[in-house]
Design a protein around this motif. Structure first.
Motif, PDB file in Angstrom:
ATOM      1  N   ASP A 118      -4.891  -3.378  -4.924  1.00  0.00           N
ATOM      2  CA  ASP A 118      -3.545  -3.297  -4.243  1.00  0.00           C
ATOM      3  C   ASP A 118      -4.381  -4.344  -2.734  1.00  0.00           C
ATOM      4  OD1 ASP A 118      -1.786  -3.094  -1.959  1.00  0.00           O
ATOM      5  OD2 ASP A 118      -3.092  -1.376  -1.077  1.00  0.00           O
ATOM      6  N   THR A 119      -3.547  -5.091  -2.746  1.00  0.00           N
ATOM      7  CA  THR A 119      -4.365  -6.550  -2.160  1.00  0.00           C
ATOM      8  C   THR A 119      -4.072  -6.448  -0.483  1.00  0.00           C
ATOM      9  OG1 THR A 119      -2.968  -8.324  -2.428  1.00  0.00           O
ATOM     10  CG2 THR A 119      -4.786  -8.235  -3.906  1.00  0.00           C
ATOM     11  N   SER A 123       0.854  -1.395  -0.467  1.00  0.00           N
ATOM     12  CA  SER A 123       0.043  -0.146  -0.055  1.00  0.00           C
ATOM     13  C   SER A 123       0.902   1.048  -0.353  1.00  0.00           C
ATOM     14  CB  SER A 123      -0.919  -0.227   1.405  1.00  0.00           C
ATOM     15  OG  SER A 123      -1.274  -1.200   1.189  1.00  0.00           O
ATOM     16  N   THR A 163      -3.941  -3.532   5.030  1.00  0.00           N
ATOM     17  CA  THR A 163      -5.034  -3.178   4.397  1.00  0.00           C
ATOM     18  C   THR A 163      -5.516  -4.707   4.246  1.00  0.00           C
ATOM     19  OG1 THR A 163      -4.139  -2.749   2.483  1.00  0.00           O
ATOM     20  CG2 THR A 163      -5.751  -3.644   1.793  1.00  0.00           C
TER      21      THR A 163
HETATM   22 MG    MG Z   1      -1.754  -2.859   2.626  1.00  0.00          MG
END
Ligand code: MG
Ligand code: GTP
Length: 203
Positions: free
Chosen positions: A61-62, A20, A38
Motif C-alpha cells: 500500500d504505497t 489504505s 501513509t
Molecule cells: Mg495510505
C-alpha cells in the motif's frame, strides 16, 4: 492443503483517495474516518480462495503524496497485480490514476493485471437515479418545497465528478478491470481483490 500461491500486488493513486482504507477494509473489515496519510508504504497480506487455488496476496500500500513518488518503482517492480485508485468526487485524481497506469504500462511487468478503482461511492447520493428524477421525488415528498440543487448532493456535500461510464470507457480501452468501491461501506471491496485474483495467470 497446498501451499498458497504468493502474489505481489501494489496499490497506487493520489493521496487521500482511500488506498489504505480499501486495504484496511479488505484485510480487517474495518474503516477509520480520519485515516492518516501513509508514509513510504505499508505491507499487508490477505488470503483469497479461488475455485481451485488459494492465493496469498502480498499487498504493498504505497504513499500517494508526491514526495514519495520516486519510491513507487520499488513496490511495482515484479508486481503481478496493481490496483490504481481514484476518488470519484475528485476529477484530478483520475488524471493522476491515468498517469500511474501509463507508468505501469511502461515500467512494470508486461503481463501485470491492473484494476482501475473509483472509490468513495458512499459520498454520492441517489446512485442510479437521474438528478432530475431524484429532485422531482424529493420535491413531491416535501410538499413541493425542496430545492432541486441540494438533492443530488452527497451527505457530506460532495458530488460525483467522475462518471462511471467515462472511467469504464478509459479502462476498457486500456485493458484494465474497472470497479467502483466504498471503503466506508465495503461496497465492491472484496470484489475488487477477487476480480484481480481471477484475472491472474497462475500457470
Ligand atoms: Mg495510505
Ligand atoms: P495516502 O496514504 O496519503 O496515499 O492516502 P490514501 O489513498 O491511503 O487514503 P486513506 O485511505 O488514508 O483515506 C483518506 C481519507 O479518505 C481518510 O480520511 C478516509 O477515512 C477517507 N476515505 C477513504 N475511503 C473512503 C470511502 O470509501 N468513503 C469515504 N466517505 N471516505 C473514505
Amino acid at each position: 492443503p497446498a501451499k498458497p500461491i504468493q502474489i505481489k500486488m501494489v496499490l497506487l493513486g493520489e493521496s487521500a483517495v482511500g488506498k489504505s482504507s480499501l486495504v484496511l477494509r479488505f484485510v480487517n473489515d474495518e474503516f477509520q474516518d480520519n485515516k492518516e496519510p501513509t508514509i513510504g508504504a505499508a505491507f499487508l497480506t490477505q488470503k483469497v480462495r479461488l475455485d481451485d487455488a488459494m492465493l496469498k496476496l502480498e499487498i504493498w500500500d504505497t504513499a500517494g503524496q508526491e514526495r514519495f513518488h520516486s519510491l513507487a518503482p520499488m513496490y511495482y517492480r515484479n508486481a503481478q497485480a496493481a490496483v490504481v485508485v481514484y476518488d470519484i468526487t475528485r476529477a484530478s485524481s483520475l488524471d493522476k490514476a491515468k498517469a500511474w497506469v501509463k507508468e505501469l504500462q511502461r515500467q512494470a511487468n508486461t503481463n501485470i493485471v491492473i484494476a482501475l478503482v473509483g472509490n468513495k461511492l458512499d459520498l454520492v447520493a441517489e446512485e442510479g437515479v437521474e438528478p432530475a428524477a431524484a429532485a422531482a421525488a424529493a420535491d413531491e415528498a416535501s410538499g413541493g418545497e425542496a430545492e432541486a440543487e441540494t438533492v443530488a448532493e452527497a451527505p457530506e456535500g460532495r458530488a460525483r465528478q467522475v462518471q462511471a461510464e467515462v472511467a469504464r470507457a478509459y479502462a476498457e480501452e486500456q485493458g484494465l478491470l474497472f470497479l467502483e468501491t466504498s471503503a466506508k461501506t465495503g461496497q465492491g471491496v472484496v470484489e475488487t481483490f477477487t476480480e484481480v485474483a481471477k484475472k491472474l495467470d497462475l500457470a
